[in-house]
Design an enzyme around this catalytic site. Structure first.
Site, PDB file in Angstrom:
ATOM      1  N   LYS A  39      16.018 -65.379  22.635  1.00 18.97           N
ATOM      2  CA  LYS A  39      16.337 -63.956  22.715  1.00 18.97           C
ATOM      3  C   LYS A  39      17.635 -63.710  23.478  1.00 18.97           C
ATOM      4  O   LYS A  39      18.056 -62.564  23.619  1.00 18.97           O
ATOM      5  CB  LYS A  39      15.199 -63.189  23.407  1.00 18.97           C
ATOM      6  CG  LYS A  39      13.903 -63.184  22.652  1.00 18.97           C
ATOM      7  CD  LYS A  39      12.865 -62.269  23.298  1.00 18.97           C
ATOM      8  CE  LYS A  39      12.268 -62.846  24.553  1.00 18.97           C
ATOM      9  NZ  LYS A  39      11.183 -62.009  25.124  1.00 18.97           N
ATOM     10  N   LYS A  75      17.987 -64.351  26.694  1.00 23.26           N
ATOM     11  CA  LYS A  75      17.616 -63.920  28.044  1.00 23.26           C
ATOM     12  C   LYS A  75      17.384 -65.146  28.921  1.00 23.26           C
ATOM     13  O   LYS A  75      16.945 -66.177  28.435  1.00 23.26           O
ATOM     14  CB  LYS A  75      16.306 -63.121  28.019  1.00 23.26           C
ATOM     15  CG  LYS A  75      16.377 -61.792  27.338  1.00 23.26           C
ATOM     16  CD  LYS A  75      15.026 -61.118  27.293  1.00 23.26           C
ATOM     17  CE  LYS A  75      14.643 -60.566  28.642  1.00 23.26           C
ATOM     18  NZ  LYS A  75      13.411 -59.760  28.597  1.00 23.26           N
TER      19      LYS A  75
END
Length: 166
Positions: free
Chosen positions: A48, A50
């Protein structure tokens, strides 16, 4: 097998655990009998784009310690939500309203609710604030015996496995 237990599920990274997370879990738990929290793995967060401050195992341990949480499972990919709803006989999928409309397709499997976020707090804001103040970028866990605590099985005093599914 259908049960009379009303199971709620939510998903997230839950990094830098704060009172907004506690309030979310409290509100979700009030919707049913059992709250399952799927915590994003480090590998899924990387996909993602992240990066979490704490490792998956550390975040899962923190979430499992919350009195409103009955079970913690790893979130490894976007598509697992529908499978989890069926696997755990989930009645309600709940998540913050910053995701409003993103998971409406799950309503064919269970109720979908988007809860108001606790407006004055977020992990991102905490990270940004700490970064502005020159805080460390990774947890500095100091142990006088130089034991690693990344794995809950390394420390015999850790006992969160009863709530955490691996």
């Amino acid at each position: 097998m259908k049960t009379n237990t009303k199971t709620i599920i939510t998903y997230g990274t839950f990094d830098l655990f704060h009172y907004g997370h506690v309030r979310l879990f409290k509100r979700l738990k009030a919707l049913g009998d059992k709250l399952i929290v799927a915590v994003s793995t480090d590998e899924f967060n990387a996909l993602k784009g992240k990066a979490a401050f704490f490792s998956y195992l550390q975040r899962a341990e923190i979430v499992a310690a919350c009195k409103y949480v009955d079970m913690v499972v790893p979130e490894t990919h976007w598509q697992q939500k529908a499978k989890d709803i069926c696997k755990y006989d989930v009645s309600t999928f709940g998540i913050g309203d910053d995701w409003k409309g993103e998971f409406d397709e799950l309503s064919i499997l269970c109720d979908v609710v988007y809860l108001d976020r606790t407006g004055e707090i977020s992990s991102t804001e905490i990270k940004n604030s700490l970064a502005d103040k020159g805080a460390p970028t990774s947890p500095a866990v100091k142990d006088p015996n130089n034991n690693s605590h990344d794995n809950p099985h390394d420390n015999p005093h850790d006992n969160f496995d009863n709530k955490v599914s691996k």
